[in-house]
Design a protein around this motif. Sequence first.
Motif, PDB file in Angstrom:
ATOM      1  N   THR A   1       0.721  -1.269   0.114  1.00 24.47           N
ATOM      2  CA  THR A   1       0.117  -0.002  -0.063  1.00 24.47           C
ATOM      3  C   THR A   1       0.886   1.199   0.223  1.00 24.47           C
ATOM      4  O   THR A   1       1.609   1.380   1.017  1.00 24.47           O
TER       5      THR A   1
ATOM      6  N   GLN B   1       1.244   5.405  -0.778  1.00 23.49           N
ATOM      7  CA  GLN B   1       0.230   6.760  -0.961  1.00 23.49           C
ATOM      8  C   GLN B   1       1.247   7.956  -0.655  1.00 23.49           C
ATOM      9  O   GLN B   1       2.297   7.888  -0.027  1.00 23.49           O
TER      10      GLN B   1
ATOM     11  N   GLU C   1       0.897  12.809   3.723  1.00 22.71           N
ATOM     12  CA  GLU C   1      -0.085  14.029   4.081  1.00 22.71           C
ATOM     13  C   GLU C   1       0.665  14.800   5.036  1.00 22.71           C
ATOM     14  O   GLU C   1       0.610  14.374   6.364  1.00 22.71           O
TER      15      GLU C   1
ATOM     16  N   GLU D   1       3.641  -0.947   3.710  1.00 25.12           N
ATOM     17  CA  GLU D   1       2.856   0.016   3.604  1.00 25.12           C
ATOM     18  C   GLU D   1       3.879   1.350   3.418  1.00 25.12           C
ATOM     19  O   GLU D   1       5.162   1.297   3.886  1.00 25.12           O
TER      20      GLU D   1
ATOM     21  N   LEU E   1       4.579   5.668   2.681  1.00 27.43           N
ATOM     22  CA  LEU E   1       4.091   7.036   2.576  1.00 27.43           C
ATOM     23  C   LEU E   1       5.110   7.882   1.920  1.00 27.43           C
ATOM     24  O   LEU E   1       6.246   8.070   2.745  1.00 27.43           O
TER      25      LEU E   1
ATOM     26  N   PRO F   1      -1.569   6.900   8.470  1.00 22.22           N
ATOM     27  CA  PRO F   1      -3.085   6.488   8.100  1.00 22.22           C
ATOM     28  C   PRO F   1      -3.380   5.533   9.191  1.00 22.22           C
ATOM     29  O   PRO F   1      -3.213   4.866   9.826  1.00 22.22           O
TER      30      PRO F   1
END
Length: 218
Positions: free
Chosen positions: A10, A12, A15, A180, A182, A217
């Motif tokens: 995953t 992404q 942020e 994961e 980021l 997340p």
Amino acid sequence: MSSKETSPVTAQAAEIVREYGPFPGVDAVHGVTWDGRRIWAATGARLVAIDPGSGEPGRALECPCDAGTAFDGTYLYQIAEQRIDKIDPASGAVVASIPAPGNGRDSGLTWAEGSLWVGQYRDRKIHRIDPHTGAIQRTIESKRFVTGVTWVDGQLWHGTWEGEESSLHRVDPDNGDMLEELRMPTGTGVSGLESDGAGLFYCGGGSSGKLRAVRRPK
């Protein structure tokens, strides 16, 4: 091949919810930790406490601090070249020291489950060590360069930074597989890393002299 190896990671964009600094007299931020009220930033020769609400620096402890920082609920721990110092945050006194496992090649540092966890950048490893002796209890092999390290809600995360690219990675604590990712904006480095135990990561920004809060997340 295991299902974890075949499952897609995953990934992404990170942020970034807030930037702190640069701060007066601070050329770089190395280690980062969180004591429940303040962010502590290792800046080379001083550990600086920063108010997360105002973003203003407060107390500073004069000590060598060129890599990762941790907090066990009472004491700060700071990588200082080839050793890890245990520091009383009230007085700034070093109350004990242990050898760092990487002999000066250490990067991140965090506290979890009664142990210190030490990242090693180029060796791509995370060591669990005895906080009293420095003895290595366990080693996790990562597939990426390791900067900051943190545990939160049973999840192991570490920063990685190579050239202009950096990310926060959640990895399997058994085999080091990335679960994961980021991705930070290009040109935004990640040196230290710590969770606030809730919804944020605090990331050191290396030679930018900044700290960044990144949303974790759910």
